[in-house]
Structure formats: structure tokens, C-alpha cells
Design a protein around this motif. Structure first.
Motif, PDB file in Angstrom:
ATOM      1  N   PRO A 161       0.814  -1.223   0.000  1.00 38.62           N
ATOM      2  CA  PRO A 161       0.000   0.000   0.000  1.00 38.62           C
ATOM      3  C   PRO A 161       0.847   1.272   0.000  1.00 38.62           C
ATOM      4  O   PRO A 161       2.037   1.262   0.316  1.00 38.62           O
ATOM      5  N   GLU A 162       0.188   2.374  -0.316  1.00 36.44           N
ATOM      6  CA  GLU A 162       0.806   3.696  -0.277  1.00 36.44           C
ATOM      7  C   GLU A 162       1.298   4.003   1.130  1.00 36.44           C
ATOM      8  O   GLU A 162       0.639   3.658   2.123  1.00 36.44           O
ATOM      9  N   PHE A 163       2.463   4.664   1.219  1.00 34.65           N
ATOM     10  CA  PHE A 163       3.018   5.000   2.534  1.00 34.65           C
ATOM     11  C   PHE A 163       3.635   6.393   2.489  1.00 34.65           C
ATOM     12  O   PHE A 163       4.416   6.687   1.589  1.00 34.65           O
ATOM     13  N   PRO A 164       3.308   7.245   3.483  1.00 35.40           N
ATOM     14  CA  PRO A 164       2.244   7.071   4.477  1.00 35.40           C
ATOM     15  C   PRO A 164       0.869   7.149   3.819  1.00 35.40           C
ATOM     16  O   PRO A 164       0.686   7.907   2.855  1.00 35.40           O
ATOM     17  N   ALA A 165      -0.062   6.407   4.346  1.00 36.16           N
ATOM     18  CA  ALA A 165      -1.415   6.402   3.788  1.00 36.16           C
ATOM     19  C   ALA A 165      -2.175   7.663   4.203  1.00 36.16           C
ATOM     20  O   ALA A 165      -1.935   8.223   5.278  1.00 36.16           O
ATOM     21  N   PRO A 166      -3.093   8.140   3.367  1.00 37.72           N
ATOM     22  CA  PRO A 166      -3.943   9.265   3.770  1.00 37.72           C
ATOM     23  C   PRO A 166      -4.911   8.854   4.880  1.00 37.72           C
ATOM     24  O   PRO A 166      -5.198   7.658   5.051  1.00 37.72           O
ATOM     25  N   ILE A 167      -5.359   9.814   5.632  1.00 41.24           N
ATOM     26  CA  ILE A 167      -6.315   9.576   6.725  1.00 41.24           C
ATOM     27  C   ILE A 167      -7.575  10.386   6.449  1.00 41.24           C
ATOM     28  O   ILE A 167      -7.508  11.606   6.253  1.00 41.24           O
ATOM     29  N   PHE A 235      -0.635   1.012  15.607  1.00 44.30           N
ATOM     30  CA  PHE A 235      -0.474   1.669  14.306  1.00 44.30           C
ATOM     31  C   PHE A 235       0.882   1.395  13.657  1.00 44.30           C
ATOM     32  O   PHE A 235       1.201   1.993  12.635  1.00 44.30           O
ATOM     33  N   ASP A 236       1.682   0.498  14.236  1.00 45.83           N
ATOM     34  CA  ASP A 236       2.852   0.008  13.507  1.00 45.83           C
ATOM     35  C   ASP A 236       2.424  -0.929  12.384  1.00 45.83           C
ATOM     36  O   ASP A 236       3.123  -1.041  11.375  1.00 45.83           O
ATOM     37  N   CYS A 237       1.319  -1.611  12.556  1.00 46.53           N
ATOM     38  CA  CYS A 237       0.752  -2.429  11.473  1.00 46.53           C
ATOM     39  C   CYS A 237      -0.333  -1.648  10.732  1.00 46.53           C
ATOM     40  O   CYS A 237      -0.348  -1.602   9.508  1.00 46.53           O
ATOM     41  N   HIS A 238      -1.246  -1.061  11.493  1.00 48.97           N
ATOM     42  CA  HIS A 238      -2.340  -0.270  10.908  1.00 48.97           C
ATOM     43  C   HIS A 238      -1.869   1.168  10.732  1.00 48.97           C
ATOM     44  O   HIS A 238      -2.433   2.104  11.317  1.00 48.97           O
ATOM     45  N   ALA A 239      -0.833   1.346   9.938  1.00 48.59           N
ATOM     46  CA  ALA A 239      -0.216   2.664   9.790  1.00 48.59           C
ATOM     47  C   ALA A 239      -1.227   3.691   9.295  1.00 48.59           C
ATOM     48  O   ALA A 239      -1.955   3.447   8.336  1.00 48.59           O
ATOM     49  N   ASN A 240      -1.300   4.823   9.995  1.00 51.49           N
ATOM     50  CA  ASN A 240      -2.272   5.884   9.673  1.00 51.49           C
ATOM     51  C   ASN A 240      -3.709   5.363   9.643  1.00 51.49           C
ATOM     52  O   ASN A 240      -4.550   5.848   8.881  1.00 51.49           O
ATOM     53  N   SER A 246       2.086  -5.084   6.979  1.00 49.90           N
ATOM     54  CA  SER A 246       2.847  -5.854   7.963  1.00 49.90           C
ATOM     55  C   SER A 246       2.223  -7.229   8.139  1.00 49.90           C
ATOM     56  O   SER A 246       1.008  -7.392   7.967  1.00 49.90           O
ATOM     57  N   THR A 247       3.049  -8.188   8.494  1.00 51.09           N
ATOM     58  CA  THR A 247       2.555  -9.560   8.586  1.00 51.09           C
ATOM     59  C   THR A 247       2.885 -10.184   9.931  1.00 51.09           C
ATOM     60  O   THR A 247       3.737  -9.691  10.678  1.00 51.09           O
ATOM     61  N   HIS A 260      -2.055 -19.560  10.476  1.00 51.26           N
ATOM     62  CA  HIS A 260      -2.168 -18.828   9.213  1.00 51.26           C
ATOM     63  C   HIS A 260      -1.433 -17.497   9.269  1.00 51.26           C
ATOM     64  O   HIS A 260      -1.469 -16.792  10.281  1.00 51.26           O
ATOM     65  N   ARG A 261      -0.782 -17.164   8.163  1.00 46.68           N
ATOM     66  CA  ARG A 261      -0.178 -15.841   8.022  1.00 46.68           C
ATOM     67  C   ARG A 261      -1.291 -14.794   7.978  1.00 46.68           C
ATOM     68  O   ARG A 261      -2.382 -15.049   7.469  1.00 46.68           O
ATOM     69  N   ILE A 262      -1.007 -13.617   8.515  1.00 46.05           N
ATOM     70  CA  ILE A 262      -1.966 -12.512   8.527  1.00 46.05           C
ATOM     71  C   ILE A 262      -1.430 -11.370   7.659  1.00 46.05           C
ATOM     72  O   ILE A 262      -0.282 -10.955   7.818  1.00 46.05           O
ATOM     73  N   ASP A 263      -2.251 -10.876   6.761  1.00 48.56           N
ATOM     74  CA  ASP A 263      -1.980  -9.601   6.100  1.00 48.56           C
ATOM     75  C   ASP A 263      -2.806  -8.551   6.825  1.00 48.56           C
ATOM     76  O   ASP A 263      -4.033  -8.671   6.912  1.00 48.56           O
ATOM     77  N   THR A 264      -2.169  -7.534   7.355  1.00 47.80           N
ATOM     78  CA  THR A 264      -2.873  -6.532   8.156  1.00 47.80           C
ATOM     79  C   THR A 264      -4.002  -5.876   7.361  1.00 47.80           C
ATOM     80  O   THR A 264      -3.745  -5.258   6.320  1.00 47.80           O
ATOM     81  N   PRO A 265      -5.250  -5.979   7.818  1.00 50.71           N
ATOM     82  CA  PRO A 265      -6.349  -5.309   7.107  1.00 50.71           C
ATOM     83  C   PRO A 265      -6.414  -3.834   7.467  1.00 50.71           C
ATOM     84  O   PRO A 265      -5.915  -3.396   8.502  1.00 50.71           O
TER      85      PRO A 265
END
Length: 457
Positions: A161-167, A235-240, A246-247, A260-265
């Protein structure tokens, strides 16, 4: 007395006794078997080899090239990647595969490897892993180091995803992107949000940005950071308030190979959701917040959590305040959608409109993904195990996924990779996956139309 080793870790003591191996356990070892320096040197030396192995594994499954779609970008301009990236078994095609039934695909071993569960870079070890761009920014702002000495993140940046993400905030849509291109941290949150949030929301945001001990990042001798760590933040995984991909491994199953592996939603639109956690089916964002701190941060083991410094949050104030902020995170604007969540025919092109018709018709997407936020707030079992035989890969069991929550599709182009473990790199991969699983037999043109519609959401 002579001791002879035999299968499965048992030992034979002469001819008089048989001592079995240790029985299976749901618990992690609490007492370390070696000092930190020994662990550090051993695992750091193995890191390069592990990452080469994971890179070769990903290359065997996917086309990882940087191939952006023409004229399609995320909100702040990062190109959206295009094309099917999952590699097919030799001698077949997507059309041939789509014409087969599940039993035929299973018996011929033709299920694409990239559609199987995605292992962690070191599945037997597991643990939180952050993209390097996030690690670098946190180190710059907070002098907190999220590097692991044993592992690194495995997917290239252009697929993330875009980083930093818009809020975006449901309470202040007039402000647009509140982040102004900055990563929200404990160092800047007050300056960024004072006067926009109410006091409870501001305190909740502070807690979401406060580092707390976690399984790999803490002060104990079995941590995976070189120096004792203050820990990680929500917010280290759920950035902004979104995701940086992050996994981790879900703490819900044992033994390790079945985790199971997790992809941060993304946290955008959580106010509209009624289930939380890809498979846990927690019933409120407060439940999820509390669960993460008490158990998920420590691989679902409350015993090891006590050793490493679990942060028990008070439900009535702290957890509730954190939930109050999460509940005002909004989806990005979708200018082609009307108030009901469907395309405005005056703004959409013909390809997008045909894609919408497929979404609500032949492709069966709307069976689970209903507007306006494109989720039915339910769990569904896709029974992917119909298509392949169980086996192990990279220390993970390739088995069915079980019930998975229906993630919202609003803003979907902003949050690659896809599915709960990130096994699908692009929207084209996702359309091919569901075309196979749901046996909808879409044509190549119909698949392209469906992708065009998904990009408008």
C-alpha cells in the motif's frame, strides 16, 4: 546403560524401558534454553539464507515485477500494480483451468501454487514483520527500532500500500486527507489532531500510538530485536489507521504449521463492521483491541504474555477510547459512486458499468460483498481444499482456510496484497482466484471489466 535413539524422538533404554518424546503442547517455552548473545549470533547468521530461500519461494509462485497499470493510482499517487501475478502450472492456461471441475484440478495437481496459503518468511519461527519503509520512518521519528535480527519483510515495496497512507475521518469529511502526507506517530499526533478530535478520541489515539511489549519486541532474552525494545504500537501495522501490509501469524491454531499468516487489514470503515479478526469473529472493535493486547501480541499465549510484559488495558476508558478513534476512520473518496454505493452512470465509463453488472450478476461477488461498503458482515468458508491435496510447504500446512470474514471492498485498490494472508498480489489475481473457486467461468474480457469496476470502489 546404553541409550539408543529411535523414531519420533523416543529413546530406548537397553531392553527394559521406552521413554516417549515430549507430548504435544499448546504452550510456548517460558524458560530460554540459551543466553541472548548465543541466540542473536545464531539467528543473525541464518537470516540471509532464510531470506534467499523465501525470495526463491515467492519467485516460484509469483511474478514480482514492478508493472504499474496505466493511469491507475492510489489516492496520493502511488501506481497500482496490474496483471495476474500468480504463476500457472506448465502446460495449462486460465481458460483451461476455469473449465475444469475441482476434482479434476485436484487429481491432476493443477491448482496454482500462488492460490495456496502463504507461509511466513520463517513459518516455524513466525512473529511480527514490518516493511522497511515503516521501520525507517519510526526509527527517524521515535528512535525506536523495529528491525528484527533474524528476518526481514519479504514482498517488494511496489506491491504494498501507499506509505504514508492518507487519513479520512467520518466526523470531518471537509478536511480531506488529515495526514498531509505524514506518518502519524506518538511524536506528532497531538499537533496533528488537537482541535479536530474530542478528548476521548485524542486519548484513544495516543494509546494506539503508544509502544507496548510484544512477543518479538520486548526486554527479555528471547526477543528478536538486537536491543531491549519498548515494543510495538497498534499503528505500527495499521499505519495511519490503514495498513502497511505488515505480517504476523494468527494465534488461533496449534501446532505451528497450522497457524495462518496474517496480512494486516485496513481499519477504514470499522464503524460499519460487525466482525473483527479474519477468522476470530470478535463482535466489536473494543473486543478486538482488548484481545490484541492480551493475547494476539503474544501469539495467543497468556503465559508468555505475563513474562514479556502484557499491557492489560482498562475496558471502560482506555479500550473504549481507542475504539472511539478507530470508529471514525473513513474510506477514501470514490467520486464515481452514488449515495447507494453503486456507480453513477454519468461518471462511469462503459467498461466499469459492465464490470458492475458482472459484480452483481454472473461473477457472484455481491453474494457476500453488498453495497454501500461491500461486505455482508458474515463469515464464509470457500472450501478451497476441494482443489488440492494437503501438504506442507516452507513449514506451513497447505490446507483449507476455514471460515473467513467478508472484508469490505470500498477503497480496495488502496490495500494490496489481498485475501486474509496476502497471497493475492493484484486485483487481477483476486478475480482469477474467485473465478476458479466459485466456478463462474468468466471470459478474459469479463475479468478485465470486473477489475475496472473494483478500481472505482
Amino acid at each position: 546403560m546404553q541409550i539408543l535413539r529411535i523414531a519420533a524422538g523416543a529413546v530406548l533404554c537397553g531392553a527394559t524401558c521406552l521413554i516417549s518424546a515430549a507430548p504435544p503442547t499448546s504452550y510456548m517455552p517460558v524458560v530460554a534454553k540459551e543466553d541472548f548473545q548465543t541466540t542473536f549470533e545464531r539467528m543473525k547468521a541464518a537470516r540471509a539464507g532464510l531470506m534467499r530461500e523465501q525470495a526463491a519461494f515467492l519467485e516460484s509462485r509469483y511474478d514480482l515485477a514492478n508493472r504499474p497499470a496505466n493511469g491507475v493510482a492510489m489516492f496520493r499517487g502511488k501506481p497500482v500494480q496490474e496483471g495476474v501475478r500468480v504463476k500457472l502450472p506448465r502446460g495449462t492456461s486460465w481458460d483451461k483451468l476455469g473449465a475444469m471441475n475441482p476434482d479434476e484440478i485436484r487429481e491432476k495437481g493443477l491448482y496454482p501454487q500462488g492460490f495456496l496459503p502463504l507461509p511466513h518468511p520463517n513459518h516455524p519461527e513466525g512473529g511480527m514483520l514490518f516493511p522497511q519503509f515503516h521501520i525507517d520512518e519510526i526509527k527517524k521519528q521515535e528512535q525506536r527500532d523495529l528491525n528484527r535480527f533474524d528476518l526481514a519483510f519479504d514482498f517488494p515495496d511496489h506491491l504494498l500500500p501507499e506509505f504514508p497512507a492518507p487519513i479520512f475521518l467520518t466526523t470531518r469529511p471537509d478536511l480531506g486527507d488529515v495526514s498531509k502526507g505524514k506518518l502519524l506517530t506518538i511524536d506528532n499526533f497531538h499537533q496533528m489532531f488537537n482541535g479536530i478530535l474530542n478528548p476521548k478520541q485524542l486519548e484513544g489515539l495516543r494509546l494506539l500510538l503508544t509502544p507496548f511489549p510484544q512477543q518479538q519486541f520486548n526486554q527479555t532474552e528471547d526477543r528478536r530485536s538486537e536491543r531491549p525494545s519498548r515494543g510495538v504500537t497498534c499503528f505500527d501495522c495499521h499505519a495511519n489507521g490503514h495498513t502497511n501490509a505488515s505480517t504476523h501469524l494468527a494465534g488461533d491454531a496449534r501446532p505451528q504449521e497450522f497457524r495462518h499468516r496474517i496480512d494486516t487489514p485496513s481499519l477504514r470503515g470499522v464503524n460499519l463492521q460487525r466482525l473483527f479478526g479474519s477468522q476470530r469473529a470478535l463482535k466489536s472493535v473494543e473486543d478486538f483491541t482488548e484481545f490484541e493486547q492480551r493475547a494476539a501480541y503474544f501469539d495467543g499465549d497468556p503465559v508468555i504474555a505475563t513474562k514479556k510484559g502484557v499491557n492489560v488495558l482498562e475496558r471502560g476508558s482506555q479500550v473504549h477510547f481507542m475504539g472511539e478513534f478507530q470508529n471514525i476512520l473513513d474510506f477514501p473518496p470514490a467520486p464515481k459512486l452514488g449515495v447507494t454505493g453503486k456507480l453513477d452512470p454519468r461518471k462511469a465509463n462503459e467498461q466499469e458499468l459492465r464490470g458492475q453488472a458482472l459484480f452483481f450478476g454472473k461473477a457472484q461477488c455481491a453474494t457476500c460483498h453488498t453495497p454501500p461498503h461491500y461486505s455482508d458482515n458474515m463469515m464464509h468458508n470457500l472450501r478451497t481444499e476441494r482443489f488440492f491435496k494437503p501438504h506442507q510447504a516452507k513449514g506451513a500446512m497447505m490446507v483449507g482456510d476455514g471460515p473467513i470474514k467478508t472484508f469490505p471492498l470500498r477503497g480496495i485498490k488502496e490495500s494490496p496484497p489481498y485475501l486474509h494472508d496476502g497471497r493475492l498480489l493484484t486485483l487481477e489475481d483476486t478475480v482469477e482466484f474467485f473465478n476458479l473457486i466459485l466456478e463462474t467461468r468468466l471470459s478474459a474480457t469479463e475479468k478485465a471489466e470486473l477489475v475496472a469496476f473494483l478500481r472505482t470502489l
